[in-house]
Scaffold this motif. Structure first.
Motif, mmCIF file in Angstrom:
data_model
loop_
_atom_site.group_PDB
_atom_site.id
_atom_site.type_symbol
_atom_site.label_atom_id
_atom_site.label_comp_id
_atom_site.label_asym_id
_atom_site.label_seq_id
_atom_site.Cartn_x
_atom_site.Cartn_y
_atom_site.Cartn_z
ATOM 1 N N LEU A 1 19.435 77.083 -59.665
ATOM 2 C CA LEU A 1 20.833 77.473 -59.504
ATOM 3 C C LEU A 1 20.979 78.865 -58.910
ATOM 4 C CD1 LEU A 1 22.194 76.144 -62.912
ATOM 5 C CD2 LEU A 1 22.343 75.035 -60.681
ATOM 6 N N ASP A 2 20.159 79.809 -59.410
ATOM 7 C CA ASP A 2 20.324 81.184 -58.922
ATOM 8 C C ASP A 2 19.003 81.923 -58.765
ATOM 9 O OD1 ASP A 2 19.577 81.728 -61.535
ATOM 10 O OD2 ASP A 2 21.577 82.332 -62.177
ATOM 11 N N GLY A 3 17.892 81.263 -59.001
ATOM 12 C CA GLY A 3 16.599 81.870 -58.765
ATOM 13 C C GLY A 3 16.030 82.677 -59.907
ATOM 14 N N HIS A 4 16.800 82.929 -60.984
ATOM 15 C CA HIS A 4 16.244 83.714 -62.086
ATOM 16 C C HIS A 4 15.196 82.884 -62.832
ATOM 17 C CE1 HIS A 4 18.872 81.365 -64.791
ATOM 18 N NE2 HIS A 4 18.091 81.791 -65.758
ATOM 19 N N ARG A 5 14.319 83.580 -63.512
ATOM 20 C CA ARG A 5 13.247 82.878 -64.210
ATOM 21 C C ARG A 5 13.802 82.191 -65.452
ATOM 22 N NH1 ARG A 5 8.763 86.738 -65.820
ATOM 23 N NH2 ARG A 5 9.834 86.857 -67.823
ATOM 24 N N GLY B 1 26.084 69.531 -42.027
ATOM 25 C CA GLY B 1 25.048 70.172 -42.822
ATOM 26 C C GLY B 1 23.935 70.746 -41.976
ATOM 27 N N GLY B 2 22.730 70.717 -42.542
ATOM 28 C CA GLY B 2 21.556 71.146 -41.800
ATOM 29 C C GLY B 2 21.332 72.633 -41.736
ATOM 30 N N GLU B 3 22.090 73.437 -42.490
ATOM 31 C CA GLU B 3 21.913 74.878 -42.481
ATOM 32 C C GLU B 3 21.630 75.372 -43.899
ATOM 33 O OE1 GLU B 3 25.313 76.708 -40.765
ATOM 34 O OE2 GLU B 3 24.996 75.848 -38.765
ATOM 35 N N VAL B 4 20.687 76.299 -44.015
ATOM 36 C CA VAL B 4 20.361 76.879 -45.317
ATOM 37 C C VAL B 4 21.481 77.845 -45.708
ATOM 38 C CG1 VAL B 4 18.740 78.311 -46.600
ATOM 39 C CG2 VAL B 4 17.897 76.655 -44.917
ATOM 40 N N PRO B 5 22.125 77.623 -46.840
ATOM 41 C CA PRO B 5 23.253 78.481 -47.222
ATOM 42 C C PRO B 5 22.795 79.850 -47.690
ATOM 43 C CG PRO B 5 22.802 76.882 -48.944
ATOM 44 C CD PRO B 5 21.898 76.534 -47.804
ATOM 45 N N ASP B 6 23.685 80.818 -47.599
ATOM 46 C CA ASP B 6 23.412 82.146 -48.145
ATOM 47 C C ASP B 6 23.457 82.083 -49.673
ATOM 48 O OD1 ASP B 6 23.274 83.212 -45.582
ATOM 49 O OD2 ASP B 6 25.440 83.620 -45.520
ATOM 50 N N GLY B 7 22.901 83.092 -50.295
ATOM 51 C CA GLY B 7 22.988 83.190 -51.746
ATOM 52 C C GLY B 7 21.703 82.780 -52.436
ATOM 53 N N ASP B 8 21.736 82.906 -53.755
ATOM 54 C CA ASP B 8 20.571 82.586 -54.576
ATOM 55 C C ASP B 8 20.455 81.078 -54.788
ATOM 56 O OD1 ASP B 8 20.001 85.312 -54.878
ATOM 57 O OD2 ASP B 8 21.404 85.471 -56.565
ATOM 58 N N GLY B 9 19.400 80.696 -55.440
ATOM 59 C CA GLY B 9 19.192 79.290 -55.741
ATOM 60 C C GLY B 9 18.543 78.555 -54.590
ATOM 61 N N SER B 10 18.522 77.232 -54.706
ATOM 62 C CA SER B 10 17.852 76.400 -53.702
ATOM 63 C C SER B 10 18.763 75.272 -53.225
ATOM 64 C CB SER B 10 16.553 75.826 -54.272
ATOM 65 O OG SER B 10 16.773 75.186 -55.519
ATOM 66 N N TYR B 11 20.020 75.631 -52.958
ATOM 67 C CA TYR B 11 20.976 74.637 -52.491
ATOM 68 C C TYR B 11 20.694 74.234 -51.044
ATOM 69 C CZ TYR B 11 23.809 75.606 -56.614
ATOM 70 O OH TYR B 11 24.256 75.737 -57.911
ATOM 71 N N TYR B 12 21.055 72.987 -50.735
ATOM 72 C CA TYR B 12 20.982 72.501 -49.355
ATOM 73 C C TYR B 12 22.110 71.495 -49.170
ATOM 74 C CZ TYR B 12 18.860 71.478 -44.837
ATOM 75 O OH TYR B 12 18.618 71.383 -43.486
ATOM 76 N N PRO B 13 22.855 71.586 -48.081
ATOM 77 C CA PRO B 13 24.028 70.717 -47.928
ATOM 78 C C PRO B 13 23.641 69.278 -47.611
ATOM 79 C CG PRO B 13 23.668 71.985 -45.926
ATOM 80 C CD PRO B 13 22.687 72.500 -46.941
ATOM 81 N N ALA B 14 24.507 68.357 -47.981
ATOM 82 C CA ALA B 14 24.346 66.970 -47.538
ATOM 83 C C ALA B 14 24.410 66.944 -46.017
ATOM 84 C CB ALA B 14 25.438 66.091 -48.148
ATOM 85 N N THR B 15 23.430 66.292 -45.412
ATOM 86 C CA THR B 15 23.218 66.409 -43.969
ATOM 87 C C THR B 15 23.192 65.032 -43.319
ATOM 88 O OG1 THR B 15 21.974 68.463 -44.250
ATOM 89 C CG2 THR B 15 21.564 67.211 -42.226
#
Length: 461
Positions: free
Chosen positions: A12-16, A322-336
Protein backbone atom coordinates in the motif's frame (compact mmCIF):
# COMPACT_ATOMS: atom_id res chain seq x y z
CA UNK A 1 20.40 -24.76 10.13
CA UNK A 2 20.40 -21.24 8.78
CA UNK A 3 19.49 -17.77 10.04
CA UNK A 4 17.38 -15.56 7.78
CA UNK A 5 15.73 -12.18 8.05
CA UNK A 6 12.56 -11.55 6.06
CA UNK A 7 11.45 -7.95 5.49
CA UNK A 8 7.87 -7.64 4.29
CA UNK A 9 7.08 -4.26 2.65
CA UNK A 10 3.52 -2.99 2.52
CA UNK A 11 2.14 -2.96 -1.04
CA UNK A 12 0.00 0.00 0.00
CA UNK A 13 2.70 2.49 0.93
CA UNK A 14 6.02 0.67 1.07
CA UNK A 15 6.53 0.75 4.85
CA UNK A 16 7.82 -2.38 6.48
CA UNK A 17 4.89 -4.51 7.62
CA UNK A 18 7.06 -6.91 9.57
CA UNK A 19 10.55 -8.24 9.99
CA UNK A 20 10.85 -11.91 10.82
CA UNK A 21 14.13 -13.37 11.94
CA UNK A 22 14.01 -17.11 11.47
CA UNK A 23 16.31 -19.93 12.42
CA UNK A 24 15.21 -22.87 10.38
CA UNK A 25 16.45 -26.43 10.51
CA UNK A 26 14.84 -28.25 7.62
CA UNK A 27 16.20 -31.68 8.49
CA UNK A 28 15.06 -31.54 12.12
CA UNK A 29 11.58 -30.40 11.08
CA UNK A 30 11.16 -33.10 8.44
CA UNK A 31 12.43 -35.82 10.78
CA UNK A 32 9.93 -34.67 13.43
CA UNK A 33 7.18 -35.09 10.84
CA UNK A 34 8.57 -38.54 10.01
CA UNK A 35 8.56 -39.50 13.68
CA UNK A 36 4.95 -38.40 14.12
CA UNK A 37 3.79 -40.28 11.03
CA UNK A 38 3.09 -43.84 12.34
CA UNK A 39 0.81 -42.72 15.16
CA UNK A 40 -1.08 -40.23 12.99
CA UNK A 41 -1.46 -42.69 10.11
CA UNK A 42 -2.78 -45.21 12.64
CA UNK A 43 -5.39 -42.80 13.98
CA UNK A 44 -8.89 -43.84 12.86
CA UNK A 45 -10.11 -41.89 9.87
CA UNK A 46 -13.01 -40.47 11.87
CA UNK A 47 -10.56 -39.13 14.45
CA UNK A 48 -8.48 -37.43 11.77
CA UNK A 49 -11.65 -35.90 10.33
CA UNK A 50 -12.70 -34.62 13.75
CA UNK A 51 -9.30 -32.98 14.27
CA UNK A 52 -9.54 -31.27 10.90
CA UNK A 53 -13.05 -30.06 11.67
CA UNK A 54 -11.81 -28.56 14.94
CA UNK A 55 -9.01 -26.83 13.05
CA UNK A 56 -11.56 -25.42 10.60
CA UNK A 57 -13.59 -24.01 13.50
CA UNK A 58 -10.46 -22.38 14.91
CA UNK A 59 -9.60 -20.76 11.57
CA UNK A 60 -13.13 -19.42 11.26
CA UNK A 61 -12.95 -17.96 14.76
CA UNK A 62 -9.84 -15.98 13.77
CA UNK A 63 -10.87 -15.13 10.24
CA UNK A 64 -10.64 -11.37 10.80
CA UNK A 65 -7.13 -11.65 12.21
CA UNK A 66 -5.98 -13.79 9.29
CA UNK A 67 -7.64 -11.50 6.76
CA UNK A 68 -5.89 -8.50 8.29
CA UNK A 69 -2.53 -10.24 7.93
CA UNK A 70 -3.27 -11.10 4.29
CA UNK A 71 -4.34 -7.52 3.56
CA UNK A 72 -1.28 -5.98 5.18
CA UNK A 73 1.23 -8.35 3.57
CA UNK A 74 -0.23 -8.73 0.06
CA UNK A 75 -2.38 -5.63 -0.46
CA UNK A 76 -5.55 -7.63 -0.99
CA UNK A 77 -8.59 -5.71 0.31
CA UNK A 78 -9.79 -6.91 3.70
CA UNK A 79 -13.21 -8.11 2.53
CA UNK A 80 -11.69 -10.06 -0.34
CA UNK A 81 -9.00 -11.46 1.96
CA UNK A 82 -11.66 -12.58 4.42
CA UNK A 83 -13.52 -14.34 1.61
CA UNK A 84 -10.31 -16.23 0.88
CA UNK A 85 -9.97 -17.25 4.53
CA UNK A 86 -13.56 -18.49 4.66
CA UNK A 87 -13.02 -20.39 1.41
CA UNK A 88 -10.16 -22.13 3.20
CA UNK A 89 -12.44 -22.95 6.12
CA UNK A 90 -14.97 -24.46 3.70
CA UNK A 91 -12.25 -26.60 2.14
CA UNK A 92 -11.11 -27.89 5.53
CA UNK A 93 -14.69 -28.79 6.38
CA UNK A 94 -15.12 -30.52 3.04
CA UNK A 95 -12.06 -32.70 3.57
CA UNK A 96 -13.08 -33.39 7.18
CA UNK A 97 -16.21 -35.01 5.71
CA UNK A 98 -14.63 -36.66 2.67
CA UNK A 99 -11.55 -38.07 4.39
CA UNK A 100 -13.28 -40.67 6.57
CA UNK A 101 -15.25 -42.04 3.59
CA UNK A 102 -12.28 -42.11 1.22
CA UNK A 103 -12.03 -45.76 0.31
CA UNK A 104 -10.47 -48.32 -1.95
CA UNK A 105 -12.26 -51.03 -3.88
CA UNK A 106 -12.65 -54.79 -3.96
CA UNK A 107 -11.54 -56.88 -6.93
CA UNK A 108 -13.22 -59.90 -8.50
CA UNK A 109 -11.15 -63.01 -7.96
CA UNK A 110 -11.61 -66.65 -7.06
CA UNK A 111 -14.40 -67.60 -4.62
CA UNK A 112 -11.94 -68.83 -1.97
CA UNK A 113 -9.96 -65.56 -1.76
CA UNK A 114 -10.48 -61.86 -1.25
CA UNK A 115 -8.77 -59.14 -3.28
CA UNK A 116 -8.93 -55.48 -2.40
CA UNK A 117 -7.13 -52.15 -2.78
CA UNK A 118 -6.49 -50.06 0.31
CA UNK A 119 -5.52 -46.34 0.27
CA UNK A 120 -2.66 -45.49 2.61
CA UNK A 121 -0.95 -42.19 3.40
CA UNK A 122 2.13 -41.45 1.34
CA UNK A 123 4.11 -40.13 4.31
CA UNK A 124 5.58 -36.67 4.87
CA UNK A 125 3.99 -33.97 2.69
CA UNK A 126 5.68 -30.63 2.06
CA UNK A 127 3.25 -27.87 1.04
CA UNK A 128 4.81 -24.84 -0.66
CA UNK A 129 2.08 -22.23 -1.02
CA UNK A 130 1.78 -18.82 -2.76
CA UNK A 131 0.97 -15.33 -1.57
CA UNK A 132 -1.94 -14.47 -3.85
CA UNK A 133 -4.56 -16.54 -1.96
CA UNK A 134 -2.45 -17.89 0.89
CA UNK A 135 -5.03 -19.25 3.32
CA UNK A 136 -7.38 -20.90 0.82
CA UNK A 137 -4.58 -22.67 -1.05
CA UNK A 138 -2.83 -23.82 2.13
CA UNK A 139 -6.05 -25.15 3.63
CA UNK A 140 -6.68 -27.23 0.52
CA UNK A 141 -3.28 -28.90 0.43
CA UNK A 142 -2.90 -29.28 4.20
CA UNK A 143 -6.47 -30.47 4.72
CA UNK A 144 -6.21 -33.23 2.12
CA UNK A 145 -2.79 -34.30 3.37
CA UNK A 146 -3.70 -34.45 7.05
CA UNK A 147 -7.10 -36.12 6.80
CA UNK A 148 -5.61 -39.00 4.79
CA UNK A 149 -3.02 -39.72 7.48
CA UNK A 150 0.03 -37.87 6.21
CA UNK A 151 2.07 -35.47 8.30
CA UNK A 152 2.73 -32.05 6.80
CA UNK A 153 5.38 -29.34 6.71
CA UNK A 154 4.06 -26.04 5.38
CA UNK A 155 6.33 -23.33 3.96
CA UNK A 156 4.30 -20.25 3.05
CA UNK A 157 5.56 -17.67 0.60
CA UNK A 158 8.17 -15.29 1.98
CA UNK A 159 5.86 -12.49 0.79
CA UNK A 160 3.31 -13.40 3.48
CA UNK A 161 5.19 -15.15 6.30
CA UNK A 162 3.06 -13.68 9.08
CA UNK A 163 -0.09 -15.03 7.46
CA UNK A 164 1.47 -18.49 7.14
CA UNK A 165 2.80 -18.50 10.67
CA UNK A 166 -0.59 -17.43 12.07
CA UNK A 167 -2.44 -20.10 10.09
CA UNK A 168 0.00 -22.72 11.35
CA UNK A 169 -0.42 -21.54 14.93
CA UNK A 170 -4.22 -21.69 14.68
CA UNK A 171 -4.33 -25.16 13.12
CA UNK A 172 -1.42 -27.02 14.69
CA UNK A 173 -2.87 -27.14 18.20
CA UNK A 174 -5.59 -29.51 17.01
CA UNK A 175 -3.13 -32.20 15.92
CA UNK A 176 -0.52 -34.24 17.79
CA UNK A 177 2.98 -32.83 18.03
CA UNK A 178 4.89 -33.00 14.76
CA UNK A 179 1.83 -33.68 12.57
CA UNK A 180 1.59 -30.11 11.24
CA UNK A 181 4.59 -27.77 11.26
CA UNK A 182 5.23 -24.41 9.61
CA UNK A 183 8.62 -23.18 8.39
CA UNK A 184 9.22 -19.57 7.43
CA UNK A 185 11.87 -18.81 4.88
CA UNK A 186 12.73 -17.89 1.34
CA UNK A 187 13.26 -19.98 -1.77
CA UNK A 188 16.33 -21.66 -0.29
CA UNK A 189 14.22 -23.17 2.48
CA UNK A 190 11.67 -24.37 -0.07
CA UNK A 191 14.42 -25.90 -2.21
CA UNK A 192 15.91 -27.69 0.81
CA UNK A 193 12.50 -29.12 1.72
CA UNK A 194 11.90 -30.29 -1.85
CA UNK A 195 15.31 -31.96 -1.94
CA UNK A 196 14.98 -33.76 1.40
CA UNK A 197 15.27 -37.55 1.11
CA UNK A 198 12.79 -37.87 4.00
CA UNK A 199 9.91 -36.23 2.11
CA UNK A 200 7.33 -38.28 0.20
CA UNK A 201 5.21 -35.59 -1.51
CA UNK A 202 6.02 -32.01 -2.52
CA UNK A 203 2.84 -30.06 -3.28
CA UNK A 204 3.51 -26.67 -4.84
CA UNK A 205 1.33 -23.83 -6.12
CA UNK A 206 3.33 -21.04 -7.75
CA UNK A 207 5.50 -20.14 -10.69
CA UNK A 208 6.51 -22.44 -13.52
CA UNK A 209 10.26 -22.07 -13.03
CA UNK A 210 10.01 -23.05 -9.37
CA UNK A 211 7.70 -25.93 -10.26
CA UNK A 212 10.21 -27.30 -12.73
CA UNK A 213 12.98 -27.13 -10.13
CA UNK A 214 10.78 -29.04 -7.70
CA UNK A 215 10.04 -31.69 -10.31
CA UNK A 216 13.77 -32.17 -10.84
CA UNK A 217 14.39 -32.47 -7.10
CA UNK A 218 11.59 -35.03 -6.75
CA UNK A 219 12.99 -37.04 -9.64
CA UNK A 220 16.22 -37.38 -7.66
CA UNK A 221 14.60 -38.39 -4.36
CA UNK A 222 11.62 -40.37 -5.65
CA UNK A 223 9.08 -38.08 -3.98
CA UNK A 224 5.78 -37.39 -5.71
CA UNK A 225 5.55 -33.91 -7.22
CA UNK A 226 2.08 -32.34 -7.14
CA UNK A 227 2.34 -29.07 -9.04
CA UNK A 228 0.15 -26.19 -10.07
CA UNK A 229 2.50 -23.87 -11.93
CA UNK A 230 1.77 -20.73 -13.88
CA UNK A 231 -0.83 -20.32 -16.60
CA UNK A 232 -1.44 -18.16 -19.64
CA UNK A 233 -5.20 -18.47 -19.76
CA UNK A 234 -6.96 -17.33 -22.95
CA UNK A 235 -10.42 -15.79 -23.33
CA UNK A 236 -12.18 -16.33 -26.67
CA UNK A 237 -15.11 -14.00 -27.43
CA UNK A 238 -17.51 -15.14 -30.15
CA UNK A 239 -19.31 -12.79 -32.53
CA UNK A 240 -22.82 -13.52 -31.25
CA UNK A 241 -22.49 -12.37 -27.62
CA UNK A 242 -23.36 -9.03 -26.04
CA UNK A 243 -20.04 -7.13 -26.26
CA UNK A 244 -20.68 -5.08 -23.12
CA UNK A 245 -21.38 -8.21 -21.09
CA UNK A 246 -18.31 -9.89 -22.61
CA UNK A 247 -16.16 -6.88 -21.69
CA UNK A 248 -17.40 -7.12 -18.11
CA UNK A 249 -16.40 -10.77 -18.03
CA UNK A 250 -13.00 -9.96 -19.53
CA UNK A 251 -12.39 -7.22 -16.97
CA UNK A 252 -13.41 -9.49 -14.11
CA UNK A 253 -10.99 -12.13 -15.32
CA UNK A 254 -8.10 -9.78 -16.03
CA UNK A 255 -8.35 -7.26 -13.17
CA UNK A 256 -9.64 -9.19 -10.12
CA UNK A 257 -7.01 -9.26 -7.37
CA UNK A 258 -4.94 -6.97 -9.63
CA UNK A 259 -4.64 -9.85 -12.09
CA UNK A 260 -2.82 -11.95 -9.50
CA UNK A 261 -4.82 -15.16 -9.72
CA UNK A 262 -3.70 -18.48 -11.14
CA UNK A 263 -6.66 -18.47 -13.51
CA UNK A 264 -6.67 -14.78 -14.43
CA UNK A 265 -7.43 -13.93 -18.05
CA UNK A 266 -4.01 -13.36 -19.63
CA UNK A 267 -4.84 -12.96 -23.37
CA UNK A 268 -8.04 -12.12 -25.23
CA UNK A 269 -9.20 -13.10 -28.73
CA UNK A 270 -12.32 -11.20 -29.82
CA UNK A 271 -14.38 -11.72 -32.96
CA UNK A 272 -14.23 -8.71 -35.30
CA UNK A 273 -18.02 -8.53 -35.42
CA UNK A 274 -18.15 -7.29 -31.80
CA UNK A 275 -14.60 -6.02 -31.39
CA UNK A 276 -15.26 -2.27 -31.54
CA UNK A 277 -17.97 -2.23 -28.89
CA UNK A 278 -16.12 -4.82 -26.79
CA UNK A 279 -12.90 -2.80 -26.71
CA UNK A 280 -14.72 0.44 -25.91
CA UNK A 281 -16.56 -1.23 -23.01
CA UNK A 282 -13.38 -2.93 -21.80
CA UNK A 283 -11.62 0.44 -21.61
CA UNK A 284 -14.49 1.81 -19.54
CA UNK A 285 -14.22 -1.21 -17.25
CA UNK A 286 -10.47 -0.67 -16.89
CA UNK A 287 -10.97 2.94 -15.79
CA UNK A 288 -13.56 1.82 -13.26
CA UNK A 289 -11.25 -0.85 -11.82
CA UNK A 290 -8.37 1.63 -11.62
CA UNK A 291 -10.51 4.04 -9.61
CA UNK A 292 -10.61 1.40 -6.85
CA UNK A 293 -7.18 -0.02 -7.54
CA UNK A 294 -5.59 -2.82 -5.53
CA UNK A 295 -1.78 -2.81 -5.47
CA UNK A 296 0.40 -5.56 -6.80
CA UNK A 297 2.11 -7.57 -4.10
CA UNK A 298 5.39 -5.65 -4.36
CA UNK A 299 7.42 -3.44 -6.68
CA UNK A 300 9.31 -6.39 -8.11
CA UNK A 301 6.02 -7.74 -9.42
CA UNK A 302 5.08 -4.30 -10.71
CA UNK A 303 8.39 -4.06 -12.60
CA UNK A 304 7.66 -7.44 -14.20
CA UNK A 305 4.16 -6.39 -15.29
CA UNK A 306 5.29 -3.02 -16.62
CA UNK A 307 8.08 -4.67 -18.61
CA UNK A 308 5.50 -6.81 -20.42
CA UNK A 309 3.43 -3.73 -21.26
CA UNK A 310 6.29 -1.51 -22.42
CA UNK A 311 7.76 -4.28 -24.57
CA UNK A 312 4.39 -4.85 -26.23
CA UNK A 313 4.03 -1.15 -27.04
CA UNK A 314 7.57 -1.06 -28.43
CA UNK A 315 6.67 -4.00 -30.68
CA UNK A 316 3.57 -2.31 -32.09
CA UNK A 317 0.73 -2.77 -29.63
CA UNK A 318 -1.54 0.21 -29.00
CA UNK A 319 -1.90 1.33 -25.39
CA UNK A 320 -5.54 2.35 -24.87
CA UNK A 321 -5.81 2.63 -21.08
CA UNK A 322 -3.30 2.51 -18.23
CA UNK A 323 0.22 1.29 -18.77
CA UNK A 324 1.95 3.97 -16.68
CA UNK A 325 3.60 3.56 -13.28
CA UNK A 326 1.81 5.96 -10.91
CA UNK A 327 3.59 8.39 -8.62
CA UNK A 328 3.62 7.78 -4.89
CA UNK A 329 4.42 4.96 -2.52
CA UNK A 330 3.27 1.39 -2.74
CA UNK A 331 3.14 -0.90 -5.74
CA UNK A 332 0.01 0.19 -7.56
CA UNK A 333 -0.45 -0.38 -11.29
CA UNK A 334 -3.48 0.71 -13.31
CA UNK A 335 -5.81 -1.64 -15.15
CA UNK A 336 -4.37 -1.68 -18.64
CA UNK A 337 -5.81 -2.45 -22.09
CA UNK A 338 -3.59 -3.18 -25.10
CA UNK A 339 -4.78 -3.50 -28.69
CA UNK A 340 -3.14 -5.00 -31.75
CA UNK A 341 -1.22 -7.63 -29.81
CA UNK A 342 0.54 -10.42 -31.69
CA UNK A 343 1.41 -13.95 -30.71
CA UNK A 344 5.13 -13.18 -30.49
CA UNK A 345 4.73 -10.51 -27.81
CA UNK A 346 5.71 -11.57 -24.31
CA UNK A 347 2.43 -10.21 -22.96
CA UNK A 348 0.65 -12.87 -25.07
CA UNK A 349 2.98 -15.83 -24.68
CA UNK A 350 3.98 -15.56 -20.99
CA UNK A 351 2.08 -15.15 -17.75
CA UNK A 352 1.96 -11.43 -16.92
CA UNK A 353 0.19 -11.88 -13.56
CA UNK A 354 -1.00 -8.31 -13.38
CA UNK A 355 -4.02 -6.15 -14.31
CA UNK A 356 -3.36 -6.23 -18.05
CA UNK A 357 -5.83 -7.14 -20.82
CA UNK A 358 -4.02 -7.70 -24.14
CA UNK A 359 -6.53 -7.91 -27.02
CA UNK A 360 -6.19 -9.52 -30.43
CA UNK A 361 -9.00 -9.14 -33.00
CA UNK A 362 -9.70 -12.26 -35.06
CA UNK A 363 -11.80 -12.79 -38.18
CA UNK A 364 -13.69 -15.83 -36.88
CA UNK A 365 -14.35 -17.93 -33.80
CA UNK A 366 -12.29 -20.71 -35.38
CA UNK A 367 -9.29 -18.40 -35.74
CA UNK A 368 -9.53 -17.25 -32.13
CA UNK A 369 -9.87 -20.82 -30.88
CA UNK A 370 -6.90 -21.98 -32.94
CA UNK A 371 -4.67 -19.23 -31.57
CA UNK A 372 -5.88 -19.81 -28.02
CA UNK A 373 -4.79 -23.45 -28.31
CA UNK A 374 -1.18 -22.53 -29.12
CA UNK A 375 0.66 -22.19 -25.82
CA UNK A 376 3.02 -24.20 -23.63
CA UNK A 377 0.78 -23.78 -20.59
CA UNK A 378 -2.35 -25.77 -19.85
CA UNK A 379 -4.10 -24.41 -16.79
CA UNK A 380 -7.50 -22.99 -17.83
CA UNK A 381 -9.39 -21.16 -20.56
CA UNK A 382 -12.69 -19.31 -21.00
CA UNK A 383 -15.03 -19.15 -24.00
CA UNK A 384 -17.93 -16.70 -24.37
CA UNK A 385 -20.37 -17.89 -27.02
CA UNK A 386 -24.08 -18.32 -27.64
CA UNK A 387 -23.44 -21.30 -29.90
CA UNK A 388 -23.61 -24.73 -28.32
CA UNK A 389 -21.69 -26.10 -31.29
CA UNK A 390 -18.85 -23.63 -30.72
CA UNK A 391 -18.87 -24.34 -27.00
CA UNK A 392 -18.57 -28.08 -27.66
CA UNK A 393 -15.83 -27.51 -30.22
CA UNK A 394 -13.93 -25.29 -27.81
CA UNK A 395 -13.96 -27.43 -24.70
CA UNK A 396 -12.83 -30.43 -26.71
CA UNK A 397 -10.04 -28.57 -28.51
CA UNK A 398 -8.50 -26.45 -25.75
CA UNK A 399 -5.47 -28.31 -24.27
CA UNK A 400 -6.07 -27.18 -20.67
CA UNK A 401 -7.25 -28.71 -17.43
CA UNK A 402 -10.29 -26.46 -16.95
CA UNK A 403 -12.57 -24.89 -19.58
CA UNK A 404 -15.17 -22.33 -18.50
CA UNK A 405 -18.01 -21.48 -20.85
CA UNK A 406 -19.77 -18.12 -20.45
CA UNK A 407 -18.26 -17.35 -17.02
CA UNK A 408 -14.65 -16.49 -16.25
CA UNK A 409 -14.99 -17.65 -12.64
CA UNK A 410 -17.25 -20.07 -10.82
CA UNK A 411 -17.82 -23.76 -10.44
CA UNK A 412 -19.60 -26.29 -8.28
CA UNK A 413 -18.29 -27.15 -4.79
CA UNK A 414 -15.88 -30.05 -4.85
CA UNK A 415 -14.71 -29.31 -8.37
CA UNK A 416 -11.24 -30.55 -9.26
CA UNK A 417 -8.47 -29.06 -11.37
CA UNK A 418 -5.74 -30.95 -13.20
CA UNK A 419 -3.26 -28.72 -15.02
CA UNK A 420 -1.33 -29.86 -18.07
CA UNK A 421 2.03 -29.35 -19.72
CA UNK A 422 4.15 -26.61 -18.12
CA UNK A 423 1.23 -25.61 -15.88
CA UNK A 424 1.79 -28.62 -13.67
CA UNK A 425 0.69 -32.14 -12.90
CA UNK A 426 -1.81 -33.84 -10.62
CA UNK A 427 -5.17 -32.82 -9.16
CA UNK A 428 -4.96 -29.77 -6.94
CA UNK A 429 -8.50 -29.62 -5.56
CA UNK A 430 -11.64 -31.64 -5.01
CA UNK A 431 -12.05 -35.23 -3.82
CA UNK A 432 -9.39 -36.27 -6.32
CA UNK A 433 -6.75 -34.52 -4.19
CA UNK A 434 -7.32 -37.23 -1.58
CA UNK A 435 -6.22 -39.75 -4.19
CA UNK A 436 -3.07 -37.72 -4.87
CA UNK A 437 -2.20 -37.70 -1.18
CA UNK A 438 -2.53 -41.47 -0.84
CA UNK A 439 -0.97 -44.52 -2.38
CA UNK A 440 -2.74 -47.84 -2.97
CA UNK A 441 -1.81 -51.22 -1.55
CA UNK A 442 -3.26 -54.26 -3.34
CA UNK A 443 -4.02 -57.20 -1.07
CA UNK A 444 -4.70 -60.79 -2.16
CA UNK A 445 -6.05 -62.72 0.81
CA UNK A 446 -6.06 -66.45 0.14
CA UNK A 447 -6.66 -69.48 2.36
CA UNK A 448 -3.84 -71.42 3.92
CA UNK A 449 -3.70 -75.21 3.91
CA UNK A 450 -3.88 -76.31 7.56
CA UNK A 451 -2.05 -79.37 8.88
CA UNK A 452 -4.43 -82.15 10.02
CA UNK A 453 -3.08 -82.00 13.57
CA UNK A 454 -3.78 -78.28 13.70
CA UNK A 455 -7.31 -78.85 12.44
CA UNK A 456 -7.92 -81.43 15.16
CA UNK A 457 -6.65 -79.12 17.90
CA UNK A 458 -8.83 -76.31 16.62
CA UNK A 459 -11.89 -78.60 16.54
CA UNK A 460 -11.20 -79.73 20.12
CA UNK A 461 -10.90 -76.20 21.36
Amino acid sequence: MRDATLDVPSPLDGHRVDRLTTREDVTTTVLAAREALPAWAGTPAAGRGAALRAAADAVRARADELATAVAEETGRPFDSAREGVLAGVSTLEQYAELGPVHRGRSLLGSPDAADFMVPEPRGVVVALTPWNDPVAVACGLLGAALVTGNTAVHKPSERCPRTGALLGEVMAGHFPRGVLQTLDGDGEVGAALAASPHVDVVAHVGGTATGRSIAQACARTGAKALLENGGNDPLVVDGDVDPVWAAGQAALGAFTNAGQLCTSVERIYVHEAVAEEFVRALCEEARRWTAAAQPLVDRRMRDHVHAHVTEAVAEGAELLVGGEVPDGDGSYYPATVLMGCTATMRVMREETFGPVAPVRIVASFEEGLAEACVDEHGLAATVLTGSMANAQRAWRALPVGTVKVNAVFGGAPGGAAQPRRSSGTGFGYGPELLDEMTTVKVVHLGQAQIQPSSQARRAAS
